[in-house]
Design a protein around this motif. Structure first.
Motif, PDB file in Angstrom:
ATOM      1  N   SER A 172       0.666  -1.346  -0.079  1.00 10.97           N
ATOM      2  CA  SER A 172      -0.034  -0.008   0.105  1.00 10.97           C
ATOM      3  C   SER A 172       0.801   1.341   0.034  1.00 10.97           C
ATOM      4  CB  SER A 172      -0.860  -0.002   1.065  1.00 10.97           C
ATOM      5  OG  SER A 172      -0.875   1.209   1.897  1.00 10.97           O
ATOM      6  N   LEU A 173       1.983   1.460   0.670  1.00  9.38           N
ATOM      7  CA  LEU A 173       2.825   2.506   0.676  1.00  9.38           C
ATOM      8  C   LEU A 173       3.457   2.864  -0.652  1.00  9.38           C
ATOM      9  CD1 LEU A 173       4.733   2.081   4.242  1.00  9.38           C
ATOM     10  CD2 LEU A 173       3.121   3.871   3.471  1.00  9.38           C
ATOM     11  N   ARG A 220       1.151   4.634  -2.784  1.00  7.95           N
ATOM     12  CA  ARG A 220       0.838   5.892  -2.452  1.00  7.95           C
ATOM     13  C   ARG A 220       2.104   6.815  -3.054  1.00  7.95           C
ATOM     14  NH1 ARG A 220      -1.637   5.803   3.025  1.00  7.95           N
ATOM     15  NH2 ARG A 220      -0.701   7.903   3.522  1.00  7.95           N
ATOM     16  N   HIS A 253       2.096   8.115  -6.594  1.00  4.18           N
ATOM     17  CA  HIS A 253       1.210   9.197  -6.971  1.00  4.18           C
ATOM     18  C   HIS A 253       1.710  10.601  -6.569  1.00  4.18           C
ATOM     19  CE1 HIS A 253      -1.232   6.138  -8.243  1.00  4.18           C
ATOM     20  NE2 HIS A 253      -1.417   5.399  -7.070  1.00  4.18           N
ATOM     21  N   GLY A 254       2.238  10.664  -5.221  1.00  3.39           N
ATOM     22  CA  GLY A 254       2.718  11.993  -4.613  1.00  3.39           C
ATOM     23  C   GLY A 254       3.494  12.729  -5.113  1.00  3.39           C
ATOM     24  N   ARG A 263      10.911   3.228  -2.239  1.00  5.79           N
ATOM     25  CA  ARG A 263      10.264   2.341  -3.332  1.00  5.79           C
ATOM     26  C   ARG A 263      11.120   0.983  -3.094  1.00  5.79           C
ATOM     27  NH1 ARG A 263      10.160   5.497  -7.461  1.00  5.79           N
ATOM     28  NH2 ARG A 263       8.393   6.989  -6.751  1.00  5.79           N
TER      29      ARG A 263
END
Ligand SMILES: Nc1ncnc2c1ncn2[C@@H]1O[C@H](COP(=O)(O)OP(=O)(O)O)[C@@H](O)[C@H]1O
Ligand SMILES: [Mg+2]
Length: 345
Positions: A148-149, A152, A155-156, A168
């Motif tokens: 999940s991280l 996220r 996209h940020g 990553r």
């Protein structure tokens, strides 16, 4: 005479520990003649004389029944006897005679030992399954969070910075490793749930020959000889070939390791009363008596760290038990060892 019909070895002794009478079962148990009038010491293995004499003297002294269990080598076989000494009260005050009862409890003890071991292995298996099961949930959480991280991060605003690349990368590692752990716990659970696996008609001579071939290729064993005496008429056995090969490999490599690059390992197969026997006889140093009851314990090893895991015999025992069979050992220091795998047809 009542003594002769008893299924129990009976020795009648005088106060000087001479044998006054011995029944047939007694002579058979200690594998000796039934002659009376000789010292009891004549009937016993040398290293057990003092112990049994002490048992009898104590019976004379205390006028109480005493009993011990002892392992003895009789005619080359390791046997466990329960020896009971009882003073015989006579008309005069002092006990003039004693009776020594000799009961062969080898089989009962063997079964008891095997049961204890099976129980311990089952407990170990259950424990492992429990741990595996408990680990599954946290591992799933870890993998899920990492995933999940990672999503996220994609996209940020920081998606392009070098730090984000590191994030990553490490999150990817966490996820991957967590899944690997899940796979390990998964296979552990499967192993515990399904010990039996596939059984097919198996040629045990073939299994032995394959194991020998595998071992012959290892240079550390090159100086030892392996000979086989296989019964060509052996019927096929419903068994798991891979598992039984592991048993043969474990026992044969133990024998070769024990011989340390010398001597001959002889592997025999035969059919005895509806059971197939695979026997491995080595010319190694043998196994000291105090270790005999422990060699099948998981993690028991006398080898230096890195060379022995102590799991070989525990696993072999588990597999053979699974097949409804048993492993018998006969060994004495300086006399080599004989391991016999007995499998019912
Ligand atoms: N053929 C043999 N001769 C002498 N000792 C043996 C033999 N087989 C097994 N042993 C003893 O039993 C122990 C346990 O064997 P095993 O369970 O296979 O573990 P490992 O081989 O890793 O030590 C060995 O360390 C050794 O002391
Ligand atoms: Mg081993």
């Amino acid at each position: 005479m009542v003594l002769e019909t008893l299924p129990l070895g009976v020795f009648v002794l005088d106060a000087d520990l001479n044998v006054v009478r011995v029944n047939r079962a007694g002579a058979r148990a200690l594998s000796c003649g039934a002659d009376a009038g000789v010292p009891l010491a004549r009937f016993l293995p040398d290293d057990r004389v003092a112990l049994v004499q002490e048992l009898l003297r104590e019976a004379f002294r205390s006028r109480h029944v005493g009993s011990i269990e002892e392992e003895m080598i009789v005619a080359g076989d390791a046997k466990i006897f329960r020896l009971t000494a009882a003073p015989v009260e006579s008309a005069s005050d002092r006990a003039a005679h004693a009776v020594l009862l000799v009961e062969d409890v080898t089989r009962a003890k063997g079964l008891e030992r095997q049961m204890l071991l099976t129980e311990r292995l089952t407990t170990a298996g259950r424990l492992a399954a429990g741990v595996a099961h408990e680990l599954n949930n946290p591992l799933a959480t870890i993998a899920g969070c990492a995933e999940s991280l990672q999503g996220r991060l994609g996209h940020g605003d920081s998606a392009t910075s070098a730090a984000a690349d590191d994030f990553r990368h490490y999150l990817g590692l966490i996820e991957e490793e967590a899944y690997r752990c899940k796979e390990i716990t998964g296979s552990l659970l499967q192993f515990v749930r399904d010990p039996g696996s596939r059984r097919d008609p198996t040629d045990l001579n073939g299994v032995v020959l394959k194991a020998v071939e595998l071992l012959a290729r290892q240079s550390r064993f090159a100086a030892s000889r392996v000979t086989t005496e296989l019964d060509p008429a052996l019927p096929p056995l419903a068994a798991n070939e891979g598992q039984l090969r592991q048993v043969c490999l474990g026992l044969a490599s133990n024998a070769l390791e024990a011989m340390d690059g010398r001597g001959t390992l002889t592997i025999r197969s035969r059919l005895v009363r509806g059971e197939i026997e695979i026997e491995l006889e080595d010319e190694g140093p043998g196994i000291p008596e105090e270790n005999l009851s422990r060699i099948f314990d998981p993690f028991f090893t006398t080898k230096p760290p890195g060379q022995g895991t102590g799991l070989g015999l525990a696993i072999a025992q588990g597999i053979v038990t699974d097949h409804g069979g048993r492993i018998e050992v006969r060994s004495a220091p300086g006399k080599g060892s004989v391991f016999r795998v007995v499998l019912p047809l």
